[in-house]
Scaffold this active site. Sequence first.
Site, short mmCIF file in Angstrom:
data_model
loop_
_atom_site.label_atom_id
_atom_site.label_comp_id
_atom_site.label_asym_id
_atom_site.label_seq_id
_atom_site.Cartn_x
_atom_site.Cartn_y
_atom_site.Cartn_z
N PRO A 9 19.29 13.99 -48.70
CA PRO A 9 18.55 15.03 -47.98
C PRO A 9 19.05 15.30 -46.57
O PRO A 9 19.46 14.38 -45.85
CB PRO A 9 17.12 14.47 -47.94
CG PRO A 9 17.25 13.02 -48.20
CD PRO A 9 18.43 12.86 -49.09
N ASN A 10 19.03 16.57 -46.25
CA ASN A 10 19.37 17.10 -44.91
C ASN A 10 20.86 17.09 -44.61
O ASN A 10 21.27 17.61 -43.57
CB ASN A 10 18.60 16.36 -43.81
CG ASN A 10 17.10 16.51 -43.96
OD1 ASN A 10 16.62 17.64 -44.06
ND2 ASN A 10 16.38 15.42 -44.05
N ARG A 17 22.32 20.28 -37.73
CA ARG A 17 21.47 19.10 -37.59
C ARG A 17 22.03 18.10 -36.58
O ARG A 17 23.11 17.55 -36.78
CB ARG A 17 21.42 18.45 -38.97
CG ARG A 17 20.74 17.15 -39.02
CD ARG A 17 20.97 16.45 -40.35
NE ARG A 17 20.10 15.31 -40.37
CZ ARG A 17 20.23 14.28 -41.18
NH1 ARG A 17 21.19 14.27 -42.07
NH2 ARG A 17 19.41 13.29 -41.11
N TYR A 22 25.70 13.78 -35.85
CA TYR A 22 26.38 14.03 -37.13
C TYR A 22 27.60 14.95 -37.03
O TYR A 22 28.27 15.19 -38.03
CB TYR A 22 25.38 14.60 -38.15
CG TYR A 22 24.23 13.67 -38.43
CD1 TYR A 22 24.44 12.46 -39.09
CD2 TYR A 22 22.93 13.96 -37.99
CE1 TYR A 22 23.39 11.58 -39.33
CE2 TYR A 22 21.87 13.08 -38.23
CZ TYR A 22 22.12 11.90 -38.89
OH TYR A 22 21.08 11.02 -39.14
N ASN A 73 26.04 8.81 -50.01
CA ASN A 73 25.33 8.80 -48.74
C ASN A 73 23.90 9.23 -49.07
O ASN A 73 23.61 10.43 -49.17
CB ASN A 73 25.95 9.75 -47.73
CG ASN A 73 25.24 9.70 -46.39
OD1 ASN A 73 24.15 9.13 -46.28
ND2 ASN A 73 25.82 10.32 -45.38
N ALA A 76 18.30 9.72 -45.69
CA ALA A 76 17.06 8.99 -45.38
C ALA A 76 16.58 8.14 -46.56
O ALA A 76 15.89 7.13 -46.35
CB ALA A 76 15.98 9.96 -44.94
N GLU A 97 28.79 2.92 -50.33
CA GLU A 97 27.81 3.60 -49.48
C GLU A 97 28.51 4.14 -48.22
O GLU A 97 29.34 3.44 -47.63
CB GLU A 97 26.75 2.56 -49.08
CG GLU A 97 25.68 3.03 -48.14
CD GLU A 97 24.79 1.85 -47.69
OE1 GLU A 97 25.22 0.68 -47.77
OE2 GLU A 97 23.66 2.13 -47.24
N HIS A 99 27.74 6.26 -44.45
CA HIS A 99 26.88 6.91 -43.46
C HIS A 99 27.76 7.50 -42.38
O HIS A 99 28.64 6.80 -41.86
CB HIS A 99 25.87 5.92 -42.85
CG HIS A 99 24.96 5.36 -43.87
ND1 HIS A 99 23.96 6.10 -44.45
CD2 HIS A 99 24.94 4.16 -44.48
CE1 HIS A 99 23.35 5.36 -45.37
NE2 HIS A 99 23.93 4.19 -45.40
N ARG A 106 21.25 2.26 -34.60
CA ARG A 106 20.15 3.22 -34.45
C ARG A 106 18.78 2.55 -34.62
O ARG A 106 18.65 1.36 -34.39
CB ARG A 106 20.37 4.40 -35.43
CG ARG A 106 21.67 5.16 -35.11
CD ARG A 106 21.89 6.35 -36.01
NE ARG A 106 20.84 7.36 -35.81
CZ ARG A 106 20.65 8.39 -36.65
NH1 ARG A 106 21.42 8.53 -37.72
NH2 ARG A 106 19.69 9.27 -36.40
C1 DQA Z 1 22.75 9.06 -42.57
C2 DQA Z 1 21.91 8.06 -41.77
C3 DQA Z 1 20.47 8.06 -42.23
O1 DQA Z 1 19.71 7.11 -41.49
C4 DQA Z 1 19.86 9.44 -42.01
O2 DQA Z 1 18.54 9.46 -42.50
C5 DQA Z 1 20.68 10.53 -42.62
C6 DQA Z 1 22.14 10.46 -42.53
C7 DQA Z 1 24.18 9.18 -42.03
O3 DQA Z 1 25.01 9.73 -42.76
O4 DQA Z 1 24.48 8.74 -40.92
O5 DQA Z 1 20.15 11.52 -43.08
O6 DQA Z 1 22.82 8.60 -43.90
#
Ligand code: DQA
Length: 147
Positions: A9-10, A17, A22, A73, A76, A97, A99, A106
Amino acid sequence: MKFLVLNGPNLNMLGLREPAIYGAQNYDALVAFIEKSAAEAGVETVCYQSNSEGDLVTKIQQAYGVFDGIVINPAAYTHTSIAILDALKAVQIPAVEVHISDVAAREAFRQVSYAGMACVKTYKGLGFNGYREAILFLKNYLSAGTE
Ligand code: DQA
């Protein structure tokens, strides 16, 4: 070799964003970067993004017998989703994984990764490059397994 690259998501909001965290590039740029990285590594990738936990679980289930590896990835859902963890454990496809940000530096709520418990490796804080590292790692990991 065929890898499924899942983004949660997002991540479709990249560029807009929180660019200080990011970066300024959008999701299309991420997909282009992943496809270029895959071509350079000599592997095939299929990218999929969803804002829904269930969609991500279904994609992982459908990857069984189709994909050799998964780059994920979960965004959240990393920090909340036992369903994604269970799906990765169910299909037993080697997963890495990623990020974009350095989640370790964080908030406290980002310090748990459920999905990461089913992954062979995690890349964090490398921006888009984390996806390229994940593809290269998976390729080597799977090649080593077939020797
Ligand atoms: C994320 C890190 C997560 O904590 C966050 O909720 C994201 C993006 C990253 O790519 O840094 O949406 O996965």
